[in-house]
Structure formats: structure tokens, C-alpha cells
Design a protein around this motif. Structure first.
Motif, PDB file in Angstrom:
ATOM      1  N   ALA A  78       0.805  -1.224   0.000  1.00  0.00           N
ATOM      2  CA  ALA A  78       0.000   0.000   0.000  1.00  0.00           C
ATOM      3  C   ALA A  78       0.836   1.271   0.000  1.00  0.00           C
ATOM      4  N   SER A  79       2.158   1.147   0.155  1.00  0.00           N
ATOM      5  CA  SER A  79       2.987   2.329   0.404  1.00  0.00           C
ATOM      6  C   SER A  79       3.388   3.095  -0.849  1.00  0.00           C
ATOM      7  N   GLY A  80       3.485   2.389  -1.978  1.00  0.00           N
ATOM      8  CA  GLY A  80       4.004   3.036  -3.184  1.00  0.00           C
ATOM      9  C   GLY A  80       5.513   3.131  -3.207  1.00  0.00           C
ATOM     10  N   LEU A  81       6.201   2.604  -2.187  1.00  0.00           N
ATOM     11  CA  LEU A  81       7.663   2.637  -2.136  1.00  0.00           C
ATOM     12  C   LEU A  81       8.250   1.493  -2.946  1.00  0.00           C
ATOM     13  N   THR A  82       9.482   1.680  -3.399  1.00  0.00           N
ATOM     14  CA  THR A  82      10.206   0.570  -4.009  1.00  0.00           C
ATOM     15  C   THR A  82      10.793  -0.307  -2.907  1.00  0.00           C
ATOM     16  N   PHE A  83      11.231  -1.510  -3.277  1.00  0.00           N
ATOM     17  CA  PHE A  83      11.851  -2.422  -2.308  1.00  0.00           C
ATOM     18  C   PHE A  83      13.048  -1.753  -1.648  1.00  0.00           C
ATOM     19  N   LEU A  84      13.917  -1.152  -2.464  1.00  0.00           N
ATOM     20  CA  LEU A  84      15.116  -0.507  -1.920  1.00  0.00           C
ATOM     21  C   LEU A  84      14.766   0.759  -1.149  1.00  0.00           C
ATOM     22  N   GLY A  85      13.731   1.484  -1.595  1.00  0.00           N
ATOM     23  CA  GLY A  85      13.310   2.677  -0.873  1.00  0.00           C
ATOM     24  C   GLY A  85      12.779   2.346   0.507  1.00  0.00           C
ATOM     25  N   PHE A  86      11.971   1.305   0.603  1.00  0.00           N
ATOM     26  CA  PHE A  86      11.459   0.842   1.894  1.00  0.00           C
ATOM     27  C   PHE A  86      12.621   0.458   2.808  1.00  0.00           C
ATOM     28  N   THR A  87      13.539  -0.333   2.256  1.00  0.00           N
ATOM     29  CA  THR A  87      14.677  -0.808   3.054  1.00  0.00           C
ATOM     30  C   THR A  87      15.551   0.341   3.528  1.00  0.00           C
ATOM     31  N   ALA A  88      15.777   1.317   2.660  1.00  0.00           N
ATOM     32  CA  ALA A  88      16.614   2.454   3.039  1.00  0.00           C
ATOM     33  C   ALA A  88      15.988   3.237   4.186  1.00  0.00           C
ATOM     34  N   VAL A 145      -3.819   5.039   7.288  1.00  0.00           N
ATOM     35  CA  VAL A 145      -2.479   5.639   7.149  1.00  0.00           C
ATOM     36  C   VAL A 145      -1.841   5.407   5.784  1.00  0.00           C
ATOM     37  N   GLU A 146      -2.474   4.633   4.900  1.00  0.00           N
ATOM     38  CA  GLU A 146      -1.798   4.249   3.667  1.00  0.00           C
ATOM     39  C   GLU A 146      -1.491   5.425   2.743  1.00  0.00           C
ATOM     40  N   ALA A 147      -2.209   6.532   2.881  1.00  0.00           N
ATOM     41  CA  ALA A 147      -1.950   7.695   2.018  1.00  0.00           C
ATOM     42  C   ALA A 147      -0.765   8.527   2.505  1.00  0.00           C
ATOM     43  N   LYS A 148      -0.233   8.183   3.677  1.00  0.00           N
ATOM     44  CA  LYS A 148       0.869   8.967   4.252  1.00  0.00           C
ATOM     45  C   LYS A 148       2.000   7.998   4.606  1.00  0.00           C
ATOM     46  N   PRO A 149       2.995   7.829   3.706  1.00  0.00           N
ATOM     47  CA  PRO A 149       4.043   6.824   3.937  1.00  0.00           C
ATOM     48  C   PRO A 149       4.767   6.956   5.273  1.00  0.00           C
ATOM     49  N   GLY A 150       4.977   8.189   5.751  1.00  0.00           N
ATOM     50  CA  GLY A 150       5.652   8.356   7.034  1.00  0.00           C
ATOM     51  C   GLY A 150       4.849   7.737   8.164  1.00  0.00           C
ATOM     52  N   LEU A 151       3.533   8.006   8.209  1.00  0.00           N
ATOM     53  CA  LEU A 151       2.686   7.433   9.243  1.00  0.00           C
ATOM     54  C   LEU A 151       2.559   5.920   9.069  1.00  0.00           C
ATOM     55  N   LEU A 152       2.552   5.447   7.827  1.00  0.00           N
ATOM     56  CA  LEU A 152       2.460   4.017   7.573  1.00  0.00           C
ATOM     57  C   LEU A 152       3.682   3.292   8.133  1.00  0.00           C
ATOM     58  N   LEU A 153       4.877   3.859   7.933  1.00  0.00           N
ATOM     59  CA  LEU A 153       6.091   3.228   8.449  1.00  0.00           C
ATOM     60  C   LEU A 153       6.152   3.320   9.971  1.00  0.00           C
ATOM     61  N   ALA A 154       5.636   4.405  10.551  1.00  0.00           N
ATOM     62  CA  ALA A 154       5.552   4.502  12.011  1.00  0.00           C
ATOM     63  C   ALA A 154       4.607   3.432  12.556  1.00  0.00           C
ATOM     64  N   MET A 155       3.513   3.177  11.836  1.00  0.00           N
ATOM     65  CA  MET A 155       2.600   2.110  12.232  1.00  0.00           C
ATOM     66  C   MET A 155       3.322   0.772  12.270  1.00  0.00           C
ATOM     67  N   LEU A 156       4.186   0.524  11.271  1.00  0.00           N
ATOM     68  CA  LEU A 156       4.926  -0.732  11.237  1.00  0.00           C
ATOM     69  C   LEU A 156       5.832  -0.884  12.446  1.00  0.00           C
ATOM     70  N   ILE A 157       6.474   0.195  12.849  1.00  0.00           N
ATOM     71  CA  ILE A 157       7.307   0.125  14.051  1.00  0.00           C
ATOM     72  C   ILE A 157       6.440  -0.277  15.244  1.00  0.00           C
ATOM     73  N   GLY A 158       5.239   0.277  15.323  1.00  0.00           N
ATOM     74  CA  GLY A 158       4.341  -0.055  16.425  1.00  0.00           C
ATOM     75  C   GLY A 158       3.893  -1.502  16.411  1.00  0.00           C
ATOM     76  N   VAL A 159       3.448  -2.008  15.252  1.00  0.00           N
ATOM     77  CA  VAL A 159       2.902  -3.374  15.215  1.00  0.00           C
ATOM     78  C   VAL A 159       3.998  -4.432  15.227  1.00  0.00           C
ATOM     79  N   ASN A 160       5.253  -4.056  14.919  1.00  0.00           N
ATOM     80  CA  ASN A 160       6.343  -5.027  14.950  1.00  0.00           C
ATOM     81  C   ASN A 160       7.083  -5.039  16.285  1.00  0.00           C
ATOM     82  N   VAL A 161       7.228  -3.887  16.915  1.00  0.00           N
ATOM     83  CA  VAL A 161       7.916  -3.812  18.204  1.00  0.00           C
ATOM     84  C   VAL A 161       6.933  -4.029  19.358  1.00  0.00           C
ATOM     85  N   GLY A 162       5.727  -3.502  19.231  1.00  0.00           N
ATOM     86  CA  GLY A 162       4.734  -3.573  20.300  1.00  0.00           C
ATOM     87  C   GLY A 162       4.440  -4.968  20.813  1.00  0.00           C
ATOM     88  N   PRO A 163       4.401  -6.020  19.941  1.00  0.00           N
ATOM     89  CA  PRO A 163       4.074  -7.362  20.433  1.00  0.00           C
ATOM     90  C   PRO A 163       5.055  -7.933  21.451  1.00  0.00           C
TER      91      PRO A 163
END
Length: 408
Positions: A166-176, A334-352
Motif C-alpha cells: 500500500a505504500s508506493g515505495l520501491t523495495f530498496l526505498g522501503f529498506t533504506a 495511514v496508507e496515504a501517508k508513507p511516514g505514518l504508515l512506516l511509524a505504524m509498522l514500528i508499532g505493530v512489529n515492536v509492540g508485540p
């Protein structure tokens, strides 16, 4: 009334997944619940079909990477990682902990969190016994890093794949963008582990060498390296990562002449069905009130405070609903805002890492420790989570904010 019905279905599915009576697969509850959601008119057949089509490629990747990780284990990749960790540890529990952190972080990032929980955890337990270290710090490290070290690549976690699509990022862009948060979270976790387990890390017990040695599984390591490179290279051409994972699995399967029945079993089709059915159940809750509620409380701007708010909200939701439903619920907001989407990922991956129910991987880790007579203390898990999760969320989000500033 529709919201209440949908919520009851979701709670029933999650409770079944946590308890797993008689070891039954999660799909036993999730598939009928999805059928009821459609039958009761909570989700239209058209919307359910659209959800299946949207989740299908991601679930296909999940099946392929489970097979890939199993075949890597058959080639001795995880046993080799344990031998390397033992050599690095050299009988020192502190050095062994650092080696386990590296091994678990790389395994999670490259082969997904399921590989760390299912395949690396038993190796970590055996390695600790082999070098004369207490297993407790090292086994907890495999659980925490299965979640928090899954931030790096789109393929490291099912939550990442959903967000990446949903992010519109490339694989390398996401990783960076996620490299600095990934490193920051791992370092924060390591420092807290050194403090929390300082007593265990001072103790040296009688080592019990098992005589295990052997050469590095070069063929398997090369195939895994090429597969990882393939994820990045194929994505710009519109090739889904699932096909790259399938190709890697085939190259590992051929030398061992693995029967097709084994490949199908390791793909864990019941769990794949659970993910698809869960998507429909979560959609029912979204359509009848949850999406509006989240839309009202999620910030509009991806400044530092907005990123922190989304990450902590996502972490809280992961511990209430489990991280996969939390991701499905938050994505439309959050999918329309990549910054918030990536912050969400930090929450759902670290929070558990705060509670057992935060992720299915943590529940599976607990089951594996029980089978090895190394059952974890729930109080330890909770106390360690209270110490690690807020700090890791904070440093991870600050690192993301800096990365967004630098990369624009």
C-alpha cells in the motif's frame, strides 16, 4: 448491533488462535467466522472477494517463504549459524548473547520472523547448553528479535508486506528508510537485555559439547543470497516477491529431492487460510465503525509527534487485537501517508514484545520452549516488555523521523 456482532466474531477468532484447543489450526475458527460475517451481511460477497484478491499475493509469499526457511534448515543453515555463534561466544555468555542478537536479527530480516521462532530458537537453546551459558537470555532474544528485527525488509514480516503493497515505495526505498530504525531498535533491545539479564550472563555452567561441526552450507547460503537480491531486482519489473521466494525454494528442494507432499505441508496452508479469513473478519469490524474511530484519532501530519502517536497507538492495538488484525485495521487510515504508515509498522512489529498475545510468532515461541522443557516465566516476559518496548518504540520512531528528513 452490526459492530457488536463483528467484534464478537473477531474476539472469538483471536481467542481461538491464542488458546488453540487440542492443537487445532487457527483456520478452524477463522474460516467459519468469515462465512458468518458474509452470511449476516456484515461484509458483502463482493467486498470479501476484493479482500481475498488483495491479500492473495501476500499470503502466497507467506507460504513460499515458510517452505524456503524449512529447506534452508534441511541444508543445515541454522545449525551452521549455531556453530558460528558458539565460536564467537567462546564460552562467554555475554559474547554469545551478542552473537545470538546478530543471528536472530539477520534470520528475521532475511527469512522472516517465523524462521527465527520455529527454526532458530531450538538451535539457540542447544547452543547455550553447548557452551555452558544459561539459555534464558538467549531464548528471550530470539522471541523479541523475531518481532522487532522484522522492520528491515518488505519480506521480513507479513505486516511489512501488507504495508509495502500500500505504500508506493520501491523495495530498496522501503529498506533504506527502515534501516536506521531497524538498527536503533536492535541496539536498544540489546542494551536492555544486558542490564536485565546481567545475573544470568555472569554465570558459566558446565559446557556440554555435542561434537557438532562441519563445513558451511555454501550452496544454500548462495541460493539465499541470490533470492534476497532477487527481491530487490524483480520488484521494479512488477514481479511479486512470492515468485522469487518460490524460485529460491525450488533451487533448495532439487538437490535433496524433497517430495511435493513435504513442500505442501511446510507451506502451512491452514495458516494461510486463517490469514485470508481473518482479513474478512477485520473488514467487517472496519466497515461498521472501527475505521471511522481510528480515522478520528490518527494524526494527519507526519511530524515527530504524529509519528510517535501512530507508533504507540499501533503498539497498543497490536496487544489488544494481535499485530496482524491491527495492521489490517490501521492500513486504510495511514496508507496515504508513507511516514505514518512506516511509524505504524514500528508499532505493530515492536509492540508485540509487551505481551504474549501481541503476535502469533510469540505464541508459537512459547509453545516451542514448552516442548524443550524451557517454559518461559510470563512475569519475565511482561517485565522485559515494559523495559524494552517503550524505549524501542521511541528510538525507532526518532530514527525514522531522521531518515524521512534526510531522504525527503
Amino acid at each position: 448491533m452490526q459492530l457488536i456482532t463483528a467484534a464478537v466474531l473477531l474476539v472469538a477468532v483471536l481467542a481461538f488462535a491464542v488458546i488453540r484447543p487440542r492443537g487445532l489450526p487457527e483456520a478452524v475458527a477463522a474460516v467459519p467466522a468469515a462465512g458468518l460475517a458474509i452470511a449476516f451481511g456484515l461484509v458483502s460477497p463482493g467486498d470479501a472477494g476484493a479482500e481475498f484478491r488483495e491479500l492473495g499475493p501476500t499470503v502466497g509469499f507467506l507460504a513460499a517463504v515458510l517452505v524456503l526457511a524449512h529447506l534452508a534448515a534441511e541444508h543445515g543453515v541454522f545449525s551452521y549459524a549455531g556453530r558460528v555463534a558458539a565460536r564467537i561466544g567462546g564460552g562467554d555468555p555475554k559474547r554469545l548473547l551478542a552473537a545470538v542478537f546478530v543471528a536472530a536479527s539477520l534470520t528475521t530480516a532475511l527469512l522472516s520472523l517465523d524462521a527465527t521462532v520455529v527454526l532458530l530458537t531450538p538451535v539457540v537453546l542447544a547452543t547455550a547448553v553447548r557452551v555452558g551459558a544459561r539459555a534464558r537470555p538467549h531464548s528471550f532474544a530470539s522471541a523479541h528479535l523475531a518481532n522487532s528485527a522484522s522492520l528491515l525488509l518488505p519480506v521480513s514480516n507479513l505486516t511489512n508486506l501488507l504495508a509495502f503493497a500500500a505504500s508506493g515505495l520501491t523495495f530498496l526505498g522501503f529498506t533504506a528508510l527502515m534501516t536506521l530504525p531497524w538498527l536503533a531498535v536492535i541496539v536498544a533491545e540489546y542494551l536492555v537485555f544486558r542490564l536485565y539479564f546481567r545475573g544470568d550472563l555472569r554465570v558459566r555452567e558446565e559446557p556440554r559439547p555435542d561434537g557438532g561441526n562441519g563445513p558451511a552450507p555454501r550452496y544454500a547460503l548462495i541460493v539465499l543470497a541470490v533470492t534476497l537480491a532477487g527481491f530487490a531486482v524483480a520488484q521494479p519489473f512488477g514481479v511479486h516477491p512470492a515468485w522469487v521466494a518460490v524460485a529460491g525454494a525450488l533451487f533448495l528442494a532439487v538437490p535433496h529431492r524433497v517430495p511435493p507432499a513435504t513442500l505442501i505441508r511446510e507451506a502451512n496452508l491452514p495458516f494461510c487460510a486463517f490469514v485470508l479469513a481473518l482479513g474478512v473478519v477485520v473488514l467487517a469490524v472496519q466497515q461498521h465503525g472501527l475505521e471511522r474511530l481510528l480515522g478520528a484519532i490518527v494524526p494527519d501530519h507526519a511530524d515527530l509527534l504524529g509519528l510517535l502517536a501512530v507508533a504507540f497507538l499501533a503498539a497498543a492495538l497490536a496487544n489488544l487485537l494481535n499485530n496482524l488484525p491491527a495492521t489490517l485495521a490501521l492500513l486504510p487510515v495511514v496508507e496515504a501517508k508513507p511516514g505514518l504508515l512506516l511509524a505504524m509498522l514500528i508499532g505493530v512489529n515492536v509492540g508485540p514484545n509487551l505481551t504474549y498475545v501481541g503476535s502469533l510468532a510469540t505464541l508459537l515461541w512459547r509453545q516451542i520452549l514448552h516442548t524443550h522443557d524451557a517454559a518461559p516465566d510470563p512475569r519475565d516476559f511482561l517485565k522485559l516488555g515494559v523495559l524494552t518496548v517503550p524505549v524501542a518504540l521511541l528510538v525507532g520512531v526518532v530514527a525514522l523521523w531522521l531518515g524521512l528528513k534526510v531522504m525527503g
